[in-house]
Design a protein around this motif. Structure first.
Motif, mmCIF file in Angstrom:
data_model
loop_
_atom_site.group_PDB
_atom_site.id
_atom_site.type_symbol
_atom_site.label_atom_id
_atom_site.label_comp_id
_atom_site.label_asym_id
_atom_site.label_seq_id
_atom_site.Cartn_x
_atom_site.Cartn_y
_atom_site.Cartn_z
ATOM 1 N N LEU A 132 15.502 5.665 8.934
ATOM 2 C CA LEU A 132 14.555 6.081 7.903
ATOM 3 C C LEU A 132 13.182 5.433 8.058
ATOM 4 O O LEU A 132 12.519 5.098 7.084
ATOM 5 N N GLY A 133 12.753 5.222 9.312
ATOM 6 C CA GLY A 133 11.440 4.657 9.565
ATOM 7 C C GLY A 133 11.338 3.155 9.442
ATOM 8 O O GLY A 133 10.259 2.577 9.579
ATOM 9 N N GLN A 134 12.468 2.488 9.192
ATOM 10 C CA GLN A 134 12.465 1.038 9.001
ATOM 11 C C GLN A 134 12.395 0.324 10.342
ATOM 12 O O GLN A 134 13.265 0.506 11.192
ATOM 13 N N LEU A 135 11.363 -0.505 10.527
ATOM 14 C CA LEU A 135 11.172 -1.218 11.789
ATOM 15 C C LEU A 135 11.556 -2.676 11.655
ATOM 16 O O LEU A 135 11.117 -3.366 10.728
ATOM 17 N N PHE A 136 12.375 -3.143 12.596
ATOM 18 C CA PHE A 136 12.875 -4.522 12.601
ATOM 19 C C PHE A 136 12.535 -5.192 13.932
ATOM 20 O O PHE A 136 12.432 -4.530 14.968
ATOM 21 N N ARG B 221 -6.209 2.706 4.295
ATOM 22 C CA ARG B 221 -7.131 2.046 5.224
ATOM 23 C C ARG B 221 -6.424 1.093 6.182
ATOM 24 O O ARG B 221 -6.972 0.717 7.213
ATOM 25 N N TYR B 222 -5.200 0.680 5.836
ATOM 26 C CA TYR B 222 -4.412 -0.130 6.765
ATOM 27 C C TYR B 222 -3.000 0.435 6.759
ATOM 28 O O TYR B 222 -2.208 0.187 5.852
ATOM 29 N N THR B 223 -2.672 1.216 7.759
ATOM 30 C CA THR B 223 -1.429 1.969 7.816
ATOM 31 C C THR B 223 -0.342 1.207 8.571
ATOM 32 O O THR B 223 -0.623 0.200 9.230
ATOM 33 N N PRO B 224 0.898 1.684 8.492
ATOM 34 C CA PRO B 224 1.956 1.065 9.305
ATOM 35 C C PRO B 224 1.597 1.008 10.784
ATOM 36 O O PRO B 224 1.949 0.049 11.480
ATOM 37 N N TRP B 225 0.876 2.017 11.262
ATOM 38 C CA TRP B 225 0.540 2.056 12.689
ATOM 39 C C TRP B 225 -0.457 0.967 13.055
ATOM 40 O O TRP B 225 -0.476 0.500 14.194
ATOM 41 N N ASP B 226 -1.263 0.538 12.096
ATOM 42 C CA ASP B 226 -2.171 -0.582 12.355
ATOM 43 C C ASP B 226 -1.386 -1.868 12.563
ATOM 44 O O ASP B 226 -1.694 -2.657 13.458
ATOM 45 N N PHE B 227 -0.373 -2.077 11.732
ATOM 46 C CA PHE B 227 0.416 -3.298 11.915
ATOM 47 C C PHE B 227 1.292 -3.198 13.160
ATOM 48 O O PHE B 227 1.495 -4.195 13.861
ATOM 49 N N ILE B 228 1.805 -2.014 13.441
ATOM 50 C CA ILE B 228 2.581 -1.822 14.664
ATOM 51 C C ILE B 228 1.728 -2.177 15.887
ATOM 52 O O ILE B 228 2.205 -2.808 16.841
ATOM 53 N N ALA B 229 0.460 -1.787 15.862
ATOM 54 C CA ALA B 229 -0.442 -2.121 16.974
ATOM 55 C C ALA B 229 -0.581 -3.631 17.129
ATOM 56 O O ALA B 229 -0.648 -4.154 18.250
ATOM 57 N N ARG C 120 15.791 -10.617 10.688
ATOM 58 C CA ARG C 120 15.119 -9.770 11.689
ATOM 59 C C ARG C 120 13.805 -9.173 11.174
ATOM 60 O O ARG C 120 13.066 -8.572 11.930
ATOM 61 N N CYS C 121 13.519 -9.314 9.894
ATOM 62 C CA CYS C 121 12.266 -8.890 9.263
ATOM 63 C C CYS C 121 11.982 -7.392 9.417
ATOM 64 O O CYS C 121 11.498 -6.934 10.448
ATOM 65 N N ASN C 122 12.262 -6.656 8.365
ATOM 66 C CA ASN C 122 11.911 -5.230 8.305
ATOM 67 C C ASN C 122 10.417 -5.163 7.972
ATOM 68 O O ASN C 122 10.019 -4.974 6.838
ATOM 69 N N PHE C 123 9.566 -5.315 9.019
ATOM 70 C CA PHE C 123 8.156 -5.637 8.807
ATOM 71 C C PHE C 123 7.280 -4.480 8.359
ATOM 72 O O PHE C 123 6.166 -4.680 7.891
ATOM 73 N N THR C 124 7.738 -3.244 8.485
ATOM 74 C CA THR C 124 7.032 -2.105 7.909
ATOM 75 C C THR C 124 7.946 -0.890 7.938
ATOM 76 O O THR C 124 9.088 -0.957 8.391
ATOM 77 N N ASN C 125 7.417 0.213 7.444
ATOM 78 C CA ASN C 125 8.123 1.485 7.476
ATOM 79 C C ASN C 125 7.153 2.549 7.966
ATOM 80 O O ASN C 125 6.057 2.706 7.419
ATOM 81 N N MET C 126 7.522 3.270 8.999
ATOM 82 C CA MET C 126 6.626 4.251 9.606
ATOM 83 C C MET C 126 6.203 5.351 8.637
ATOM 84 O O MET C 126 5.176 5.995 8.835
ATOM 85 N N HIS C 127 6.999 5.566 7.596
ATOM 86 C CA HIS C 127 6.720 6.661 6.663
ATOM 87 C C HIS C 127 6.126 6.169 5.349
ATOM 88 O O HIS C 127 6.109 6.905 4.362
ATOM 89 N N SER C 128 5.639 4.948 5.317
ATOM 90 C CA SER C 128 5.162 4.358 4.076
ATOM 91 C C SER C 128 3.898 5.046 3.557
ATOM 92 O O SER C 128 2.907 5.185 4.271
ATOM 93 N N THR C 129 3.950 5.498 2.297
ATOM 94 C CA THR C 129 2.789 6.063 1.611
ATOM 95 C C THR C 129 2.803 5.528 0.182
ATOM 96 O O THR C 129 3.740 4.844 -0.238
#
Length: 407
Positions: free
Chosen positions: A105-109, A83-91, A56-65
Motif C-alpha cells: 500500500l505504498g509503505q516504504l521501509f 511542496r514537499y512530496t514523498p518523492w522528495d524524501f525518497i530522493a 525498520r522505519c516506515n519513513f513515508t508513503n508513496m501515495h500520501s496526500t
C-alpha cells in the motif's frame, strides 16, 4: 554534529525537539546558511524514528496526500504536503544510499534499520553546520518583542541546563504525548497555551482498543490470531487485518479506526470483506452440502475464530441443514461484527497524538505563529495527524521543510 557546548550562543534558529520534524527543519534551515542549534531533552536524537516500523522505519508513503490526514482544518496540510512530496524524501534517501523497499500500500521501509534514517538526517545537519545538543531541555523561554513594539524585533531567549541562548527564530518540534517512555511530555502544548495560542483537545491515536472483561472472556484463547477485515468507525473504513490481543483488539485496521472512534460508539468489523456471505453460503450448499459451517467460516476466519463464533453465536452443522434464518444469523454475526470498546490503551502505546496546536493560529505555508513573529510549530505538536503507513513521517518532513525554508 553533536556538541557539548556551542561555539556561539547567539543563533539564527533554535529548534526544540530533535525528532523527525526537528531534524528535517534543522537541515533545511542550515542549508540556507542559517546558524542553527537543535536541542533535545533526551539522551539521543530521533528516538521515535528508531523504534518505528519494528526498527525498520516506515519513513513515508508513496501515495500520501492531504486525504490521509485528520485535522479540524482538513485544508491546512495541503500547502506543505504539496511542496514537499514523498518523492522528495525518497530522493534524499537515495542520495544517501539507504536501501529500502515497499511493504504494501505504498509503505516504504528501510531494508536494514531505522538507524539509516537517523544517520541520514544527522549527516545532513552536520553538512550544514547544525549544532545538536542532547540532555538539553529548554526553559524560561522569553519571546522577543514584535516590530510594533520596537524599532527592530529583539531576539527570543531561552535557558538550557548549561547556558542561555538567543535566536531570531524559535521552532517547536517537541512532539505530543504518545509513547512517554521515549521522553514525550506535551511541552509544546503547554508552551502554546502559555502564549494564548489555542490547543485543540488531544487524545491517543493509532492505538489498540481495550474490551470489557465479559467481552474478553468470550474471545479467550484468540490472542495472537489475525484476520482480514474492513473495520469502520464514525464513517471511516479501512481494509486491513485486525489482531486479537489479551486486552482487546489491535492490528492495522483497529489502529486506523481508533483515530476516528469516539467513546460509547461501536466499531463495525466486516469479517468477510468484499464477499456476499449469504450468497456464498447458498453456493456452497449446492457445491459442498456436507461441509460443516465452522469449516466454511474457517477458510476466511481461521479455525480458532470460526469455532469460537459458532460456540458463541451460531450452531455448526452441515451447510445442507442451514435454513434462511440460520444463514441470516451467520451474516449478522460477521457482517459486521459490532464491538463496543471499553477504551484504548492510551498514550502508552499510541503511535500519535490527535489534536494539538490549532492550525488557525499558524501559517499553512511557513508554520509560523500568526501572532508571534519568529515562532514556529511543526510535526506532531500541530493538529495534523496522519493515517497509519508512513503518513505521519511525511507530515514531519513536509512541515519541517516548510518552517526550515523560512525560519
Amino acid at each position: 554534529m553533536t556538541v557539548t557546548t556551542p561555539e556561539n550562543r547567539e543563533f539564527d534558529v533554535v529548534i526544540i525537539g530533535a525528532g523527525a520534524a526537528g531534524l528535517m527543519c534543522a537541515a533545511v534551515a542550515g542549508a540556507r546558511g542559517r546558524r542553527v542549534l537543535l536541542l533535545d531533552s533526551a539522551n539521543k536524537v530521533g528516538k521515535k524514528i528508531l523504534m518505528s516500523g519494528g526498527g525498520r522505519c516506515n519513513f513515508t508513503n508513496m501515495h500520501s496526500t492531504s486525504d490521509n490526514f485528520i485535522s479540524a482544518n482538513p485544508h491546512f496540510a495541503k500547502s506543505a504536503l504539496s511542496r514537499y512530496t514523498p518523492w522528495d524524501f525518497i530522493a534524499l534517501v537515495e542520495k544517501h544510499g539507504v536501501p529500502y523497499h515497499e511493504k504494501k500500500l505504498g509503505q516504504l521501509f528501510c531494508d536494514r534499520s531505522s538507524k539509516d534514517i537517523v544517520r541520514l538526517l544527522l549527516d545532513e545537519c552536520d553538512a550544514m553546520g547544525v549544532q545538536v545538543l542532547t540532555h538539553s531541555p529548554a526553559s524560561n523561554i522569553q519571546l522577543g518583542a514584535p516590530l510594533s513594539q520596537a524599532a527592530s524585533r529583539s531576539p527570543h531567549r531561552l535557558q538550557t541546563p548549561r547556558f542561555s541562548v538567543s535566536c531570531e527564530s524559535l521552532v517547536i518540534a517537541s512532539g505530543g504525548y504518545s509513547i512517554p517512555t521515549l521522553g514525550s511530555t506535551g511541552f509544546g502544548f503547554d508552551f502554546a497555551r502559555s502564549l494564548g495560542i489555542p490547543v485543540l483537545p488531544t487524545r491517543a491515536g493509532l492505538v489498540p482498543v481495550t474490551l470489557e472483561p465479559k467481552q474478553l472472556r468470550k474471545l479467550q484463547g484468540l490472542a495472537g490470531v489475525s484476520v482480514d477485515t474492513v473495520t469502520a468507525a464514525s464513517g471511516a473504513a479501512f481494509r486491513e487485518n485486525i489482531l486479537f490481543t489479551h486486552k482487546g483488539l489491535s492490528g492495522p485496521a483497529i489502529l486506523q479506526a481508533s483515530s476516528y472512534w469516539q467513546p460509547g460508539e461501536a466499531l463495525e468489523i466486516d469479517l468477510f470483506p468484499g464477499l456476499d456471505l449469504a450468497e456464498h453460503i447458498h453456493t456452497m450448499q449446492h457445491q459442498r452440502p456436507k461441509l460443516e459451517l465452522k469449516n466454511l467460516l474457517g477458510e476466511q476466519l481461521t479455525k480458532r475464530v470460526a469455532q469460537r463464533w459458532c460456540d458463541l453465536w451460531l450452531e455448526s452443522k452441515p451447510l445442507e441443514q442451514l435454513g434462511k434464518d440460520d444463514i441470516q444469523r451467520v451474516v449478522s454475526a460477521c457482517k459486521p461484527w459490532k464491538v463496543w470498546p471499553a477504551g484504548t490503551e492510551g498514550y502508552r502505546t499510541a503511535e500519535v497524538t490527535l489534536g494539538g496546536v490549532d492550525t488557525n493560529a499558524l501559517s499553512s505555508k511557513t508554520m509560523e505563529a500568526r501572532n508571534h513573529p519568529g515562532l514556529y510549530f511543526i510535526g506532531e505538536v500541530v493538529d495534523v495527524t496522519g493515517h497509519l503507513g508512513g503518513h505521519n513521517f511525511q507530515w514531519a518532513w513536509a512541515s519541517g521543510q516548510a518552517a526550515g525554508e523560512r525560519a
